[in-house]
Motif scaffolding. Structure first.
Motif, short mmCIF file in Angstrom:
data_model
loop_
_atom_site.label_atom_id
_atom_site.label_comp_id
_atom_site.label_asym_id
_atom_site.label_seq_id
_atom_site.Cartn_x
_atom_site.Cartn_y
_atom_site.Cartn_z
N TYR A 185 0.86 -1.18 0.00
CA TYR A 185 0.00 0.00 0.00
C TYR A 185 0.89 1.23 0.00
O TYR A 185 1.92 1.26 0.68
CB TYR A 185 -0.90 0.02 1.23
CG TYR A 185 -2.00 -1.00 1.21
CD1 TYR A 185 -3.13 -0.83 0.42
CD2 TYR A 185 -1.91 -2.16 1.98
CE1 TYR A 185 -4.14 -1.78 0.39
CE2 TYR A 185 -2.91 -3.12 1.95
CZ TYR A 185 -4.02 -2.92 1.16
OH TYR A 185 -5.01 -3.87 1.13
N ALA A 186 0.49 2.23 -0.75
CA ALA A 186 1.26 3.47 -0.79
C ALA A 186 1.03 4.26 0.49
O ALA A 186 -0.11 4.44 0.92
CB ALA A 186 0.85 4.30 -2.00
N SER A 187 2.10 4.71 1.13
CA SER A 187 1.99 5.50 2.36
C SER A 187 1.60 6.93 2.02
O SER A 187 1.80 7.39 0.89
CB SER A 187 3.31 5.49 3.13
OG SER A 187 4.32 6.14 2.37
N LEU A 188 1.05 7.63 2.99
CA LEU A 188 0.64 9.03 2.77
C LEU A 188 1.80 9.91 2.34
O LEU A 188 1.66 10.70 1.39
CB LEU A 188 -0.04 9.59 4.02
CG LEU A 188 -0.57 11.02 3.91
CD1 LEU A 188 -1.58 11.14 2.78
CD2 LEU A 188 -1.20 11.47 5.24
N PRO A 189 2.99 9.82 2.99
CA PRO A 189 4.12 10.64 2.52
C PRO A 189 4.48 10.35 1.06
O PRO A 189 4.79 11.27 0.29
CB PRO A 189 5.26 10.24 3.46
CG PRO A 189 4.58 9.77 4.70
CD PRO A 189 3.33 9.08 4.21
#
Length: 248
Positions: A185-189
């Motif tokens: 999953y892509a992290s928010l940063p």
């Protein structure tokens, strides 16, 4: 080494697909779209190869409408370095996609192209094979394991009889299967950083390709409903019923 990863924008795998009232296709208006799940696996594998020091740059490319930028940004947030959108409002068929990708490969000179074995919208399973034929490159399809060693790639393929391991001389084409990895999953940063990563817009003509459709959808319809089962009292009645139906 560069790796090119084609990705496709499709109806989200968790959405129930509805057929248009006129039977001309499936309904796409106001429907959640996402990256093709097999292409997510391809992006993840490219990132893992980069983390292992086998790859220097990951380029993702998508062929589709302006909204496909969202799909490319997702890949950039996962860890790809830059993106190319070949913008078109035409329905991109496998051969047209393969011809555009050949143009991208000629321009970018990647050592490896990794893509999903098929897209979940048309299930064609053709683009990777067509691209390999156009380029004259080695290909490893339905990959469940990929190892890079110098100028060779060892690919474990899922075939009807089990697993087959082949050695490919690079540059090569690899299409991936479900069991290759679990996409991150892509992290928010990283999602925020992806907004600043380069995304170039091109047209099919820039790569000397034509995306004009060659196929026509005659009719699309919902699959038939499943018929109710029948309960039997014992094995004798089951055998009798099967004989009456001509099964045995």
């Amino acid at each position: 080494m560069k790796v090119l990863v084609p990705v496709k924008r499709v109806v989200d795998a968790n959405v129930k697909v509805r057929v248009k009232g006129d039977g001309s296709g499936v309904e796409l208006a106001n429907v959640k779209m996402a990256m093709n799940p097999f292409d997510e696996i391809a992006v993840e594998e490219a990132i893992r190869l980069k983390d292992a020091g086998k790859v220097e740059e990951i380029i993702v490319v998508s062929i589709g409408p302006a909204q496909a930028q969202e799909t490319l940004r997702t890949a950039l947030a996962m860890g790809a370095d830059r993106a190319i959108l070949v913008k078109t409002d035409e329905t991109a068929e496998p051969l047209g996609v393969a011809k555009v990708l050949k143009g991208v490969v000629d321009a970018e000179k990647p050592g490896l192209v990794i893509l999903g074995k098929q897209a979940i919208d048309d299930d064609a399973n053709q683009t990777g094979q067509m691209l390999a034929a156009l380029l004259g490159w080695a290909q490893g399809t339905f990959a469940s394991k990929v190892e890079i060693n110098g100028d060779k790639a060892k690919v474990t393929r899922e075939v009807d009889g089990g697993l087959q391991t082949i050695d490919l001389k690079m540059p090569a084409i690899v299409t991936v299967d479900l069991r290759l990895n679990q996409p991150r999953y892509a992290s928010l940063p990283n999602i925020m950083k992806a907004k600043k990563k380069p995304l170039d817009e091109k047209s099919a003509a820039d790569f000397g390709a034509d995306l004009k459709p060659r196929l026509k959808v005659v009719k699309t319809e919902e699959p038939g409903g499943r018929k109710a089962g029948v309960k039997v009292k014992d094995v004798a009645e089951l055998v009798s019923s099967l004989k009456s139906a001509g099964v045995i």
